[in-house]
Design an enzyme around this catalytic site. Structure first.
Site, short mmCIF file in Angstrom:
data_model
loop_
_atom_site.label_atom_id
_atom_site.label_comp_id
_atom_site.label_asym_id
_atom_site.label_seq_id
_atom_site.Cartn_x
_atom_site.Cartn_y
_atom_site.Cartn_z
N GLY A 38 0.82 -1.21 0.00
CA GLY A 38 0.00 0.00 0.00
C GLY A 38 0.86 1.26 0.00
CG PHE A 39 0.06 6.12 0.53
CD1 PHE A 39 1.20 6.72 0.02
CD2 PHE A 39 -0.76 6.88 1.39
CE1 PHE A 39 1.54 8.03 0.35
CE2 PHE A 39 -0.43 8.18 1.72
CZ PHE A 39 0.72 8.76 1.20
CB ILE A 40 1.50 4.45 4.85
CG1 ILE A 40 0.62 5.68 4.60
CG2 ILE A 40 2.43 4.68 6.04
CD1 ILE A 40 -0.41 5.96 5.70
CE1 TYR A 183 -9.57 3.17 8.43
CE2 TYR A 183 -9.95 5.46 9.04
CZ TYR A 183 -9.08 4.43 8.72
OH TYR A 183 -7.73 4.66 8.72
CE LYS A 187 -7.05 1.77 10.78
NZ LYS A 187 -5.80 1.01 10.70
N1 LIG Z 1 -3.56 7.36 4.28
C1 LIG Z 1 -4.04 8.00 5.32
O1 LIG Z 1 -4.32 9.21 5.25
C2 LIG Z 1 -4.26 7.29 6.64
C3 LIG Z 1 -4.70 8.05 7.73
C4 LIG Z 1 -4.90 7.40 8.95
C5 LIG Z 1 -4.63 6.05 9.07
N2 LIG Z 1 -4.22 5.34 7.99
C6 LIG Z 1 -3.94 3.92 8.17
O2 LIG Z 1 -2.65 3.65 7.66
C7 LIG Z 1 -2.61 2.33 7.12
C8 LIG Z 1 -2.12 2.35 5.70
O3 LIG Z 1 -3.01 3.16 4.93
P1 LIG Z 1 -2.73 3.49 3.39
O4 LIG Z 1 -3.29 4.83 3.13
O5 LIG Z 1 -1.32 3.19 3.05
O6 LIG Z 1 -3.73 2.45 2.70
P2 LIG Z 1 -3.50 1.39 1.54
O7 LIG Z 1 -4.86 0.89 1.19
O8 LIG Z 1 -2.67 1.98 0.45
O9 LIG Z 1 -2.67 0.26 2.26
C9 LIG Z 1 -3.27 -0.78 3.02
C10 LIG Z 1 -2.78 -2.10 2.48
O10 LIG Z 1 -3.39 -3.13 3.27
C11 LIG Z 1 -3.69 -4.20 2.39
N3 LIG Z 1 -4.76 -5.01 2.95
C12 LIG Z 1 -6.08 -4.70 3.04
N4 LIG Z 1 -6.76 -5.72 3.57
C13 LIG Z 1 -5.84 -6.68 3.85
C14 LIG Z 1 -5.93 -7.99 4.42
N5 LIG Z 1 -7.09 -8.49 4.80
N6 LIG Z 1 -4.78 -8.72 4.55
C15 LIG Z 1 -3.59 -8.21 4.15
N7 LIG Z 1 -3.45 -6.99 3.59
C16 LIG Z 1 -4.57 -6.24 3.45
C17 LIG Z 1 -4.11 -3.55 1.09
O11 LIG Z 1 -3.98 -4.44 -0.02
C18 LIG Z 1 -3.19 -2.35 1.02
O12 LIG Z 1 -2.06 -2.60 0.22
C19 LIG Z 1 -4.03 1.76 7.29
O13 LIG Z 1 -4.06 1.02 8.49
C20 LIG Z 1 -4.88 3.00 7.41
O14 LIG Z 1 -6.06 2.74 8.12
C21 LIG Z 1 -4.02 5.93 6.77
#
Ligand SMILES: NC(=O)c1ccc[n+]([C@@H]2O[C@H](COP(=O)([O-])OP(=O)(O)OC[C@H]3O[C@@H](n4cnc5c(N)ncnc54)[C@H](O)[C@@H]3O)[C@@H](O)[C@H]2O)c1
Length: 350
Positions: A38-40, A183, A187
């Site tokens: 994913g992104f982060i 959501y 969390k």
């Molecule tokens: N991007 C933001 O602004 C933000 C803000 C607050 C919290 N978060 C949290 O940060 C984390 C990463 O977010 P992101 O923006 O990189 O999202 P993202 O969707 O790009 O990354 C999440 C990854 O988790 C994987 N995933 C989903 N379900 C899964 C499962 N059942 N088993 C294994 N992998 C699975 C997805 O394929 C994806 O690659 C998440 O926990 C999100 O809730 C993100």
């Protein structure tokens, strides 16, 4: 059957007994990053590799957005790493057996748990699957870590847990028992599960509350990505509400720096929640102005009502994370958006 398929051959290359292989240094630190495609997660995996960690990225390549984007993210991580320093595994965190096997084989020192179903609005349409992935999945990851002797977990939480908290900036000590989206509720549930895990096992558990993260590889459903894409192609953008809602946007490199610091500092605390924000909230209207400047095009704006689940504002109180993590966000919103736009254009040219 599923387990055998997913664990061959990548994880075995990096198993702890296999110290003859280059990059498999028993003295080196080993990290599992869930959500690594994913992104982060992809940025975090890269940063850990840069610090000398051997990393196993675990991700189900969930179709929430195009899995080919996630494959590309993994390819970028792999491209910059020693071949034996980074392995990836397609594995669903809701599959308790598979995730337990992955942890047992890789034997990480730390897990950075970022896998989740992200996104506020879609969680309203499908709350049960958010609860399943985020809550059950987090419990599985922590159980698997414990079974494998991994005593450190850094888990992604979210500014959404603050809901419409009346006082700003949002401090970690604020009451967070009024989430306004499924959501956000998942969390917050994960934060509580993290505490229970720490209490029962003695493991160190950090919950890092990310505030709207942006930068290269940002999820395509998030506002900055959508606006850059649409404004640069002269398509209309939809603004929900009157534009006065505000967000404390945080550049992804700053988030990753906070995560790395949490890995180093969490043992001093046992269990701790830290805000990771940008400390400069801006309104939706101002965000659109910055995007217009970066792209060099006037946006075509369509207005719509506020969306259920969306909070009015976010703003991180960084006192605790500055004091305890040495956290200090570096990238301004304008610079970060310019970098994200540059990345989007380079990808379009590829
Ligand atoms: N991007 C933001 O602004 C933000 C803000 C607050 C919290 N978060 C949290 O940060 C984390 C990463 O977010 P992101 O923006 O990189 O999202 P993202 O969707 O790009 O990354 C999440 C990854 O988790 C994987 N995933 C989903 N379900 C899964 C499962 N059942 N088993 C294994 N992998 C699975 C997805 O394929 C994806 O690659 C998440 O926990 C999100 O809730 C993100």
């Amino acid at each position: 059957m599923h387990r055998a398929q997913t664990l061959e051959p990548d994880v075995n290359h990096a198993c702890p007994e296999d110290t003859s292989k280059p990059g498999c240094d028993a003295a080196g630190r080993r990290a599992i990053v869930t959500g690594a495609a994913g992104f982060i997660g992809s940025h975090t995996a890269q940063a850990l590799l840069g610090r000398g960690y051997t990393v196993l990225g675990v991700d189900s390549l969930d179709p929430y957005y195009d899995p080919r984007t996630k494959e590309r993210n993994l390819a970028s991580v792999r491209a910059g790493a020693h071949p034996d320093a980074f392995r990836s595994l397609v594995c669903d965190i809701t599959d308790a057996d598979a995730i337990r096997d992955a942890f047992a084989l890789f034997a990480p020192d730390v897990v950075v748990h970022l896998a989740a179903r992200a996104g506020v609005r879609p969680s309203i349409a499908d709350p049960a699957s958010y609860a399943h992935t985020n809550v059950v999945g987090t419990q599985n990851v922590l159980d698997a870590a414990h079974a494998a002797g991994c005593t450190k977990a850094i888990c992604a939480s979210s500014s959404s847990v603050y809901g419409n908290c009346p006082s700003t900036p949002f401090a970690e000590t604020a009451a967070v028992d009024r989430p306004i989206s499924p959501y956000a509720a998942t969390k917050r549930a994960c934060e509580l599960i993290g505490h229970t895990h720490h209490h029962l096992t003695g493991a160190s558990v950090a919950m890092v509350r990310f505030f709207t993260v942006f930068g290269p590889r940002q999820r395509p459903d998030l506002a900055i990505h959508t606006f850059l894409d649409r404004v640069s192609t002269r398509r209309p953008i939809t603004l929900f509400g009157d534009g006065s809602t505000s967000r404390d946007y945080t550049y992804v490199d700053d988030i990753v720096a906070g995560v790395l610091s949490a890995i180093e500092r969490i043992d001093e605390h046992g269990y701790r929640i830290w805000n990771l924000g940008g400390d400069h909230p801006i309104s939706l209207n101002d965000l659109v102005g910055i995007i217009s400047d970066v792209v060099g095009t006037e946006p075509i704006i369509e207005r719509a009502g506020m969306q259920p689940g969306d909070v009015d504002r976010t703003w991180a109180d960084l006192s605790r994370s500055r004091d305890e993590l040495g956290y200090a966000p570096q990238t301004t919103i304008a610079d970060g958006i310019a970098r994200q736009f540059e990345w989007m254009r380079s990808r379009a040219d590829a």
